[in-house]
Motif scaffolding. Structure first.
Motif, PDB file in Angstrom:
ATOM      1  N   ASN A  83     -39.311  -7.255  -8.820  1.00  0.00           N
ATOM      2  CA  ASN A  83     -38.011  -8.009  -7.887  1.00  0.00           C
ATOM      3  C   ASN A  83     -38.342  -7.931  -6.403  1.00  0.00           C
ATOM      4  N   THR A  84     -38.920  -6.877  -5.850  1.00  0.00           N
ATOM      5  CA  THR A  84     -39.356  -6.877  -4.973  1.00  0.00           C
ATOM      6  C   THR A  84     -40.129  -8.320  -4.056  1.00  0.00           C
ATOM      7  N   ILE A  85     -41.099  -8.356  -5.052  1.00  0.00           N
ATOM      8  CA  ILE A  85     -42.678  -9.708  -4.558  1.00  0.00           C
ATOM      9  C   ILE A  85     -41.159 -10.926  -4.788  1.00  0.00           C
ATOM     10  N   ALA A  86     -40.960 -11.135  -5.621  1.00  0.00           N
ATOM     11  CA  ALA A  86     -39.235 -11.998  -6.292  1.00  0.00           C
ATOM     12  C   ALA A  86     -38.518 -12.650  -4.890  1.00  0.00           C
ATOM     13  N   GLY A  87     -38.052 -11.217  -4.230  1.00  0.00           N
ATOM     14  CA  GLY A  87     -37.775 -11.498  -2.949  1.00  0.00           C
ATOM     15  C   GLY A  87     -38.206 -12.255  -2.103  1.00  0.00           C
ATOM     16  N   PHE A  88     -39.011 -11.975  -1.668  1.00  0.00           N
ATOM     17  CA  PHE A  88     -40.481 -12.108   0.116  1.00  0.00           C
ATOM     18  C   PHE A  88     -40.467 -13.737  -0.805  1.00  0.00           C
ATOM     19  N   ASN A  89     -40.260 -13.927   1.051  1.00  0.00           N
ATOM     20  CA  ASN A  89     -40.578 -15.939   1.451  1.00  0.00           C
ATOM     21  C   ASN A  89     -41.579 -16.440   1.672  1.00  0.00           C
ATOM     22  N   GLY A  90     -41.546 -17.697   2.446  1.00  0.00           N
ATOM     23  CA  GLY A  90     -43.047 -18.425   2.233  1.00  0.00           C
ATOM     24  C   GLY A  90     -43.898 -17.352   3.335  1.00  0.00           C
ATOM     25  N   TRP A  91     -43.832 -17.057   3.632  1.00  0.00           N
ATOM     26  CA  TRP A  91     -44.283 -16.346   5.230  1.00  0.00           C
ATOM     27  C   TRP A  91     -45.148 -14.311   4.139  1.00  0.00           C
ATOM     28  N   GLN A  92     -44.142 -14.028   3.427  1.00  0.00           N
ATOM     29  CA  GLN A  92     -44.141 -12.557   3.001  1.00  0.00           C
ATOM     30  C   GLN A  92     -45.671 -13.423   2.129  1.00  0.00           C
ATOM     31  N   MET A  93     -44.762 -14.313   0.939  1.00  0.00           N
ATOM     32  CA  MET A  93     -45.870 -14.366   0.097  1.00  0.00           C
ATOM     33  C   MET A  93     -47.076 -14.941   0.451  1.00  0.00           C
ATOM     34  N   ALA A  94     -47.021 -15.738   1.014  1.00  0.00           N
ATOM     35  CA  ALA A  94     -48.552 -15.970   3.078  1.00  0.00           C
ATOM     36  C   ALA A  94     -49.401 -14.590   2.258  1.00  0.00           C
ATOM     37  N   ALA A  95     -48.877 -13.296   3.249  1.00  0.00           N
ATOM     38  CA  ALA A  95     -49.362 -12.896   3.579  1.00  0.00           C
ATOM     39  C   ALA A  95     -49.452 -11.913   2.832  1.00  0.00           C
ATOM     40  N   LEU A  96     -49.061 -11.669   1.121  1.00  0.00           N
ATOM     41  CA  LEU A  96     -49.420 -10.974  -0.248  1.00  0.00           C
ATOM     42  C   LEU A  96     -50.760 -11.208  -0.351  1.00  0.00           C
ATOM     43  N   VAL A  97     -50.853 -12.575  -0.390  1.00  0.00           N
ATOM     44  CA  VAL A  97     -51.601 -13.496  -1.734  1.00  0.00           C
ATOM     45  C   VAL A  97     -52.896 -12.818  -1.006  1.00  0.00           C
ATOM     46  N   GLY A  98     -53.143 -13.371   0.955  1.00  0.00           N
ATOM     47  CA  GLY A  98     -54.120 -13.297   1.883  1.00  0.00           C
ATOM     48  C   GLY A  98     -54.424 -11.804   1.557  1.00  0.00           C
ATOM     49  N   CYS A  99     -52.837 -11.192   1.459  1.00  0.00           N
ATOM     50  CA  CYS A  99     -54.165  -9.643   1.357  1.00  0.00           C
ATOM     51  C   CYS A  99     -54.522  -9.008  -0.133  1.00  0.00           C
ATOM     52  N   THR A 100     -54.199  -9.945  -0.635  1.00  0.00           N
ATOM     53  CA  THR A 100     -54.335  -9.320  -2.141  1.00  0.00           C
ATOM     54  C   THR A 100     -55.731  -9.863  -1.855  1.00  0.00           C
ATOM     55  N   ALA A 101     -55.718 -11.099  -1.695  1.00  0.00           N
ATOM     56  CA  ALA A 101     -57.385 -11.617  -1.980  1.00  0.00           C
ATOM     57  C   ALA A 101     -58.636 -10.998  -1.208  1.00  0.00           C
ATOM     58  N   CYS A 102     -57.914 -10.124   0.086  1.00  0.00           N
ATOM     59  CA  CYS A 102     -58.849  -9.128   1.026  1.00  0.00           C
ATOM     60  C   CYS A 102     -59.487  -7.953   0.267  1.00  0.00           C
ATOM     61  N   ALA A 103     -58.336  -7.668  -0.433  1.00  0.00           N
ATOM     62  CA  ALA A 103     -58.696  -6.334  -1.472  1.00  0.00           C
ATOM     63  C   ALA A 103     -59.280  -6.613  -2.625  1.00  0.00           C
ATOM     64  N   ALA A 104     -59.319  -7.863  -2.505  1.00  0.00           N
ATOM     65  CA  ALA A 104     -60.740  -8.039  -4.063  1.00  0.00           C
ATOM     66  C   ALA A 104     -61.896  -8.743  -3.758  1.00  0.00           C
ATOM     67  N   TYR A 105     -62.112  -8.965  -2.317  1.00  0.00           N
ATOM     68  CA  TYR A 105     -63.564  -8.916  -1.656  1.00  0.00           C
ATOM     69  C   TYR A 105     -63.549  -7.594  -1.722  1.00  0.00           C
ATOM     70  N   TYR A 106     -62.952  -6.712  -0.679  1.00  0.00           N
ATOM     71  CA  TYR A 106     -63.106  -4.860  -0.587  1.00  0.00           C
ATOM     72  C   TYR A 106     -63.646  -4.914  -1.756  1.00  0.00           C
ATOM     73  N   VAL A 107     -63.257  -5.224  -2.885  1.00  0.00           N
ATOM     74  CA  VAL A 107     -63.469  -3.792  -4.121  1.00  0.00           C
ATOM     75  C   VAL A 107     -65.222  -4.453  -4.771  1.00  0.00           C
ATOM     76  N   THR A 108     -64.901  -5.848  -4.818  1.00  0.00           N
ATOM     77  CA  THR A 108     -66.187  -7.046  -5.149  1.00  0.00           C
ATOM     78  C   THR A 108     -67.075  -6.271  -4.058  1.00  0.00           C
ATOM     79  N   LEU A 109     -67.214  -6.780  -3.131  1.00  0.00           N
ATOM     80  CA  LEU A 109     -68.857  -5.873  -2.387  1.00  0.00           C
ATOM     81  C   LEU A 109     -68.866  -4.484  -2.559  1.00  0.00           C
ATOM     82  N   GLN A 110     -67.859  -3.156  -3.058  1.00  0.00           N
ATOM     83  CA  GLN A 110     -67.631  -1.807  -3.279  1.00  0.00           C
ATOM     84  C   GLN A 110     -68.588  -2.351  -4.392  1.00  0.00           C
ATOM     85  N   VAL A 111     -68.067  -2.558  -5.352  1.00  0.00           N
ATOM     86  CA  VAL A 111     -68.814  -2.245  -6.222  1.00  0.00           C
ATOM     87  C   VAL A 111     -70.152  -3.183  -6.867  1.00  0.00           C
TER      88      VAL A 111
END
Length: 146
Positions: A83-111
């Motif tokens: 519900n919190t994510i559904a209430g995000f505006n465009g910039w918040q959603m872009a930040a969430l996607v960007g941070c998620t991509a960075c987290a995926a990159y970090y996890v991939t390199l750690q693995v």
């Protein structure tokens, strides 16, 4: 102007006269930045930034999910997050996607680092076992020969 005792430069006894061309080599040369240096800096900076953002994003995301689940239970906690994510505006959603991509990159390199470490440990153990077997075979061969 005539050289008099008052306007001469007093040099130490062990000095060497160096031309301007030679000074380039002594002082490290002229400061220059190539395109390759700029590209290398950009790639390194982007990688390091993604690693820092990814690490922080992963830590904050895991903490948020675990707190939400522990406080409200699994169903209500996950529903609250969605519900919190559904209430995000465009910039918040872009930040969430960007941070998620960075987290995926970090996890991939750690693995990848963990896999490389496990492979290195396995190879080291295998080499040690082979060395012990060779030593035992040599010892048995020497005992038989004696």
């Amino acid at each position: 102007m005539e050289a008099t005792r008052s306007n001469l430069i007093a040099m130490p006894a062990c000095y060497a006269v160096v031309t301007e061309e030679e000074m380039v080599y002594l002082e490290g040369g002229a400061f220059s930045i190539t395109k390759e240096d700029v590209i290398r800096f950009g790639v390194t900076f982007t990688h390091n930034l993604a690693m820092v953002v990814g690490s922080l994003s992963l830590t904050m995301g895991v903490n948020t999910v675990t707190k939400s689940i522990s406080n409200m239970g699994f169903s209500l906690g996950m529903q609250s997050i969605f519900n919190t994510i559904a209430g995000f505006n465009g910039w918040q959603m872009a930040a969430l996607v960007g941070c998620t991509a960075c987290a995926a990159y970090y996890v991939t390199l750690q693995v990848m680092q963990i896999v490389a470490l496990v492979k290195a440990i396995g190879q080291s153990i295998q080499e040690t076992v082979q060395q012990v077997q060779q030593n035992q075979a040599q010892a048995q061969g020497q005992a038989v020969a004696a």
